[in-house]
Design an enzyme around this catalytic site. Structure first.
Site, PDB file in Angstrom:
ATOM      1  N   HIS A 126     -11.164   3.988 -14.658  1.00 26.36           N
ATOM      2  CA  HIS A 126     -12.137   2.912 -14.164  1.00 26.36           C
ATOM      3  C   HIS A 126     -12.422   2.737 -12.712  1.00 26.36           C
ATOM      4  O   HIS A 126     -11.597   2.248 -11.875  1.00 26.36           O
ATOM      5  CB  HIS A 126     -11.615   1.585 -14.779  1.00 26.36           C
ATOM      6  CG  HIS A 126     -12.545   0.428 -14.563  1.00 26.36           C
ATOM      7  ND1 HIS A 126     -11.953  -1.045 -14.253  1.00 26.36           N
ATOM      8  CD2 HIS A 126     -13.737   0.281 -14.353  1.00 26.36           C
ATOM      9  CE1 HIS A 126     -12.920  -1.725 -14.080  1.00 26.36           C
ATOM     10  NE2 HIS A 126     -14.074  -0.938 -13.929  1.00 26.36           N
ATOM     11  N   ASN A 183     -17.715  -0.350  -8.607  1.00 22.21           N
ATOM     12  CA  ASN A 183     -19.149  -0.119  -8.126  1.00 22.21           C
ATOM     13  C   ASN A 183     -19.167  -1.065  -6.838  1.00 22.21           C
ATOM     14  O   ASN A 183     -18.974  -2.114  -6.731  1.00 22.21           O
ATOM     15  CB  ASN A 183     -20.202  -0.603  -9.337  1.00 22.21           C
ATOM     16  CG  ASN A 183     -21.524  -0.140  -8.756  1.00 22.21           C
ATOM     17  OD1 ASN A 183     -21.504   0.932  -8.158  1.00 22.21           O
ATOM     18  ND2 ASN A 183     -22.516  -0.763  -9.520  1.00 22.21           N
ATOM     19  N   VAL A 211     -23.144   4.476 -21.087  1.00 19.29           N
ATOM     20  CA  VAL A 211     -23.263   3.011 -21.416  1.00 19.29           C
ATOM     21  C   VAL A 211     -22.108   2.447 -21.945  1.00 19.29           C
ATOM     22  O   VAL A 211     -21.363   2.997 -22.843  1.00 19.29           O
ATOM     23  CB  VAL A 211     -24.669   2.825 -22.283  1.00 19.29           C
ATOM     24  CG1 VAL A 211     -24.522   3.205 -23.687  1.00 19.29           C
ATOM     25  CG2 VAL A 211     -24.985   1.419 -22.166  1.00 19.29           C
ATOM     26  N   GLU A 212     -21.764   1.076 -21.587  1.00 21.50           N
ATOM     27  CA  GLU A 212     -20.504   0.522 -22.180  1.00 21.50           C
ATOM     28  C   GLU A 212     -20.831  -0.183 -23.432  1.00 21.50           C
ATOM     29  O   GLU A 212     -20.771  -1.346 -23.629  1.00 21.50           O
ATOM     30  CB  GLU A 212     -20.283  -0.733 -21.068  1.00 21.50           C
ATOM     31  CG  GLU A 212     -18.815  -1.416 -21.420  1.00 21.50           C
ATOM     32  CD  GLU A 212     -17.845  -0.920 -20.746  1.00 21.50           C
ATOM     33  OE1 GLU A 212     -16.783  -1.357 -20.827  1.00 21.50           O
ATOM     34  OE2 GLU A 212     -17.969   0.227 -20.250  1.00 21.50           O
ATOM     35  N   SER A 272     -15.014  -0.262 -18.273  1.00 15.85           N
ATOM     36  CA  SER A 272     -14.524  -1.368 -17.608  1.00 15.85           C
ATOM     37  C   SER A 272     -13.664  -2.575 -18.731  1.00 15.85           C
ATOM     38  O   SER A 272     -13.006  -3.389 -18.035  1.00 15.85           O
ATOM     39  CB  SER A 272     -15.580  -2.315 -16.738  1.00 15.85           C
ATOM     40  OG  SER A 272     -16.730  -2.643 -17.727  1.00 15.85           O
ATOM     41  N   ASP A 317     -26.390  15.015 -18.473  1.00 14.06           N
ATOM     42  CA  ASP A 317     -26.991  13.894 -19.240  1.00 14.06           C
ATOM     43  C   ASP A 317     -27.979  14.657 -20.235  1.00 14.06           C
ATOM     44  O   ASP A 317     -28.069  15.838 -20.240  1.00 14.06           O
ATOM     45  CB  ASP A 317     -27.761  12.945 -18.199  1.00 14.06           C
ATOM     46  CG  ASP A 317     -28.018  11.770 -18.998  1.00 14.06           C
ATOM     47  OD1 ASP A 317     -27.208  10.741 -18.546  1.00 14.06           O
ATOM     48  OD2 ASP A 317     -28.616  11.490 -19.720  1.00 14.06           O
ATOM     49  N   ASP A 351       0.891  -1.286   0.144  1.00 12.60           N
ATOM     50  CA  ASP A 351      -0.005   0.076   0.065  1.00 12.60           C
ATOM     51  C   ASP A 351       0.721   1.292   0.181  1.00 12.60           C
ATOM     52  O   ASP A 351       0.469   2.328  -0.615  1.00 12.60           O
ATOM     53  CB  ASP A 351      -0.906   0.010   1.250  1.00 12.60           C
ATOM     54  CG  ASP A 351      -1.872   0.988   1.257  1.00 12.60           C
ATOM     55  OD1 ASP A 351      -2.655   1.410   0.082  1.00 12.60           O
ATOM     56  OD2 ASP A 351      -2.122   1.895   2.181  1.00 12.60           O
TER      57      ASP A 351
END
Length: 733
Positions: A455, A458, A406-407, A434, A348, A301
């Site tokens: 990235h 979630n 959206v992916e 992702s 948006d 870390d």
């Protein structure tokens, strides 16, 4: 000058005090912090001897010349120290106890002035003095159990006698640091004052002790005598606590419960006997694999933090951010940015999406208010850091944009090329993809050097990792700014190079591949989950797939299959062996998407808190029976090997392919990003623990039956033959 060393000085007459007061000051040269290395401990011993020999002293103040007091022992020495064995550890502990006891036994009152962090051994040092005064901004605690050990320099002995056994159990087993006011209310410190009044407050306490107003001898006697607890009090303080703490810590983390046992065993003993009990337990834990791996985790870390700090030092500051795409993910990113103080535009094309993003942010802020982390007024103020918009009106002033739509590569390409025309020439564009190649997404950008991947995992507010992905044309300035922004958001960024799935998903999907093959050969998916959860994962693979979402898994599996067809063909669809579909594909085709529609490998019901709770679903079990082409029984060891080998091998390949720069970063990414069991240290440390040669032998046996997903790389075979490791073997000092 009474004593002068590299880290410690002792002089008469601190500022504002008489010539009869000694001031021991910690100020480790060439370091930004104070830590108790073996060399500093040796100096402390000489300093205490000098103080004891000095005539005419009536008090001692221990303080720091740095912004921190002492952050603890020097953890970089732990692996080598632990490797010395139990006898060497016992000698070290005996030496430290002797020094600390000598401070506690000085023939005049003593006080510690805690100006900043006082953790671990630093906290234990403060407990040796009769009194403690603390700056309002300082923190104190005993985090040793988080490293798989326990306070071994008297913390388990002095703290219970100072604040009571039940309070000490909470502090030591919990391993958390506390703010000044909490320490004062608990009785750990005697006064809390503004930073600038710390020295005067310490001297005032000494004066009152010498005048007889404060009885330092009684305080000292209390710390050295047995705890006065009857049988019922002992049961309440220890037995109940052991059950509760064991339940929270789990079977893989023995240190918190062991610490309670040490406090209990030492409760009826005098100081020296209780310290001997503490030392024996410390040595036993220090020699465990858990402690070795958790210490390694701490060191890894630090590597990640130092690299992040170096990037941040080169970065232009991000004063205004923006996120494209509201909804749950966009709202989570906006919340995290706003909560940490960076204003963010949330754009948006639909009002309802904007409202969904704001609802997510409000919900997360409301939870902070509920937990008393924020006041309602502070929540309202932080919410003003989020500005919803349907247009690009203010984007020319934005320093960094996070695209979170959206992916879909076509949609992302359209959004990124559009926003590039609305921002300044130095604005950094990032994509929260992702799986989609950053190099591919940069193809239509005019300034690809300003573009990289960012990235998030979630849920954004909980998951510490951010993968910062460098494409073929990404410039250093874009990477540095993205790393700096992620750090400002309270995240742990790790820079990786572009490839299908980047680092974490590329490593995760072979794990899912191992799961699919096990199910195809007749293994019960619920049993696989239980075995892997006992192994240490927070959830088994079937449960994890339900959380990820079957549609997401199928899409990502297709990306993996396209990128690495030789070993990942059919990762989520056709199995690649010509013998049918995978369990993941069958779930997807039957609209069992996981938690998002309340049915996957399990069905989901809401618990009392409104969170999804998994239950067995016979419909899922029936579908899985259709997938299994044979019936076999697998031992726990076989299941673990079949799940872990492909994951670990892909981590090795990522290191060999220069996707990730170091074993430390690879292991931390898996721990931060997918919950790899921390007590096992990470995939590469897991291989080291098994032995590279033993791991390669196991992989080769499995590859004969199961194919390329299990085949070790040529370089790994060479490492095995040469007796090499991913991490240096601890050097014996």
């Amino acid at each position: 000058m009474i004593y002068q060393g590299n880290a410690i000085t002792v002089a008469r007459g601190p500022e504002g005090g008489g010539d009869d007061i000694a001031r021991l000051t910690l100020d480790l040269k060439d370091e930004s912090i104070n830590k108790l290395s073996s060399a500093v401990i040796e100096e402390l011993g000489h300093a205490v001897e000098a103080i004891r020999a000095e005539q005419g002293l009536t008090g001692l103040v221990i303080g720091s010349a740095k912004e921190v007091f002492i952050v603890g022992a020097d953890i970089t020495e732990f692996h080598a120290m632990f490797e010395q064995g139990e006898a060497s550890l016992a000698t070290m502990l005996e030496r430290v106890h002797g020094i600390f006891n000598a401070i506690e036994d000085l023939p005049f009152p003593t006080v510690t002035a805690i100006n900043g962090l006082a953790l671990g051994g630093g906290c234990e040092l403060t407990l040796t003095t009769d009194f403690r005064v603390m700056a309002e901004s300082a923190k104190i605690g005993l985090p040793e159990t988080q490293l798989g050990i326990l306070p071994g320099w008297g913390g388990c002995v002095r703290l219970p006698r100072l604040i009571g056994a039940d309070n000490a159990v909470e502090w030591i087993a919990g391993g958390k640091e506390s703010r000044a006011e909490a320490a004062l209310s608990m009785g750990v410190v005697d006064a809390v004052v503004p930073q600038e009044e710390l020295e005067a407050a310490a001297l005032d306490i000494l004066a009152r002790a010498n005048d007889g107003e404060l009885d330092y001898r009684r305080r000292r006697a209390q710390k050295q005598a047995p705890l006065n607890l009857g049988p019922i009090e002992q049961m309440m303080a220890f037995e109940t606590a052991k059950g509760y703490v064991a339940g929270k810590a789990g079977p893989h983390y023995p240190a918190p419960v062991e610490a309670i046992k040490v406090i209990q065993k030492g409760a009826g003993e005098t100081r020296e006997r209780a310290q001997a009990i503490e030392s024996k337990a410390f040595a036993r834990l220090a020699l465990s694999d858990v402690a070795f791996n958790l210490v390694g985790l701490f060191l890894n870390d630090q590597v990640v933090k130092k690299k992040g700090s170096r990037y941040a030092q080169q970065a232009r500051p991000v004063g205004q951010a923006a996120v494209l795409g509201a909804g749950i993910m966009g709202g989570g990113i906006a919340y995290q940015s706003a909560a940490k103080g960076t204003p963010i535009l949330m754009k948006d094309i639909k009002d309802e999406a904007i409202e969904l993003g704001l609802k997510e942010a409000r919900k997360l802020f409301a939870k902070q208010v509920e937990r008393k982390k924020l006041t309602s007024a502070q929540m309202a103020e932080k919410l003003t850091n989020i500005r919803p918009t349907l247009s690009y009106g203010d984007f020319e002033r934005v320093d960094l944009v996070v695209e979170a739509v959206v992916e879909n590569p076509k949609v992302k390409d359209a959004v990124l090329t559009e926003v590039e025309g609305q921002v300044g020439e130095h604005t950094v564009l990032t994509s929260n993809t992702s799986t989609i190649s950053i190099t591919r997404l940069a193809e239509n950008l005019k300034r690809p050097e300003n573009f990289c991947g960012m990235h998030f995992f979630n849920p954004v507010h909980r998951m510490p990792l951010v993968e910062v992905i460098r494409g073929e044309k990404t410039g250093d300035a874009a990477v540095a700014a993205t790393v700096a922004y992620a750090r400002t958001m309270g995240k742990s960024p790790i820079v990786v190079n572009d490839c299908p799935g980047f680092l974490v998903n590329r490593v995760l999907f072979p794990y899912f591949g191992g799961f699919s093959q096990l199910v195809a050969q007749g293994a019960d998916f619920q049993r696989i989950d239980k075995v892997m959860e006992r192994f240490g994962w927070p959830m088994g693979p079937a449960y994890l797939l339900d959380v990820v979402g079957m549609d997401t898994a199928v899409h990502a599996g297709e990306v993996m299959a396209e990128g690495f067809p030789e070993r990942m063909a059919g990762m989520a669809g056709e199995r690649g062996d010509g013998q049918g579909k995978s369990a993941i594909q069958v779930m997807f085709e039957n609209d069992r998407l996981g938690q998002k529609n309340a049915k996957g490998f399990y069905a989901y019901e809401e618990d009392r808190k409104g969170k999804p709770r998994k239950v067995t679903d016979e419909a899922a079990t029936a579908l899985i029976k259709e997938v299994a082409r044979e019936r076999r029984e697998f031992s726990d060891e076989e299941i673990i090997a079949r799940m872990m080998v492909p994951l670990c091998l892909e981590a090795v390949r990522c290191l060999e392919d220069d996707i990730v720069a170091s074993p430390a970063e690879a292991d931390m990414a898996l721990i931060y990003g997918i919950g790899f069991p921390p007590f096992r240290g990470g995939a590469l440390r897991y291989i080291d623990a098994m032995g590279v040669d033993a791991f390669v032998s196991q992989a080769e046996r499995l590859a004969e039956e199961l194919g390329p997903l299990y085949a070790p790389t040529e370089k790994l075979r060479q490492m095995a033959a040469a007796g090499e490791r991913f991490y240096p073997a601890p050097s014996r000092a």
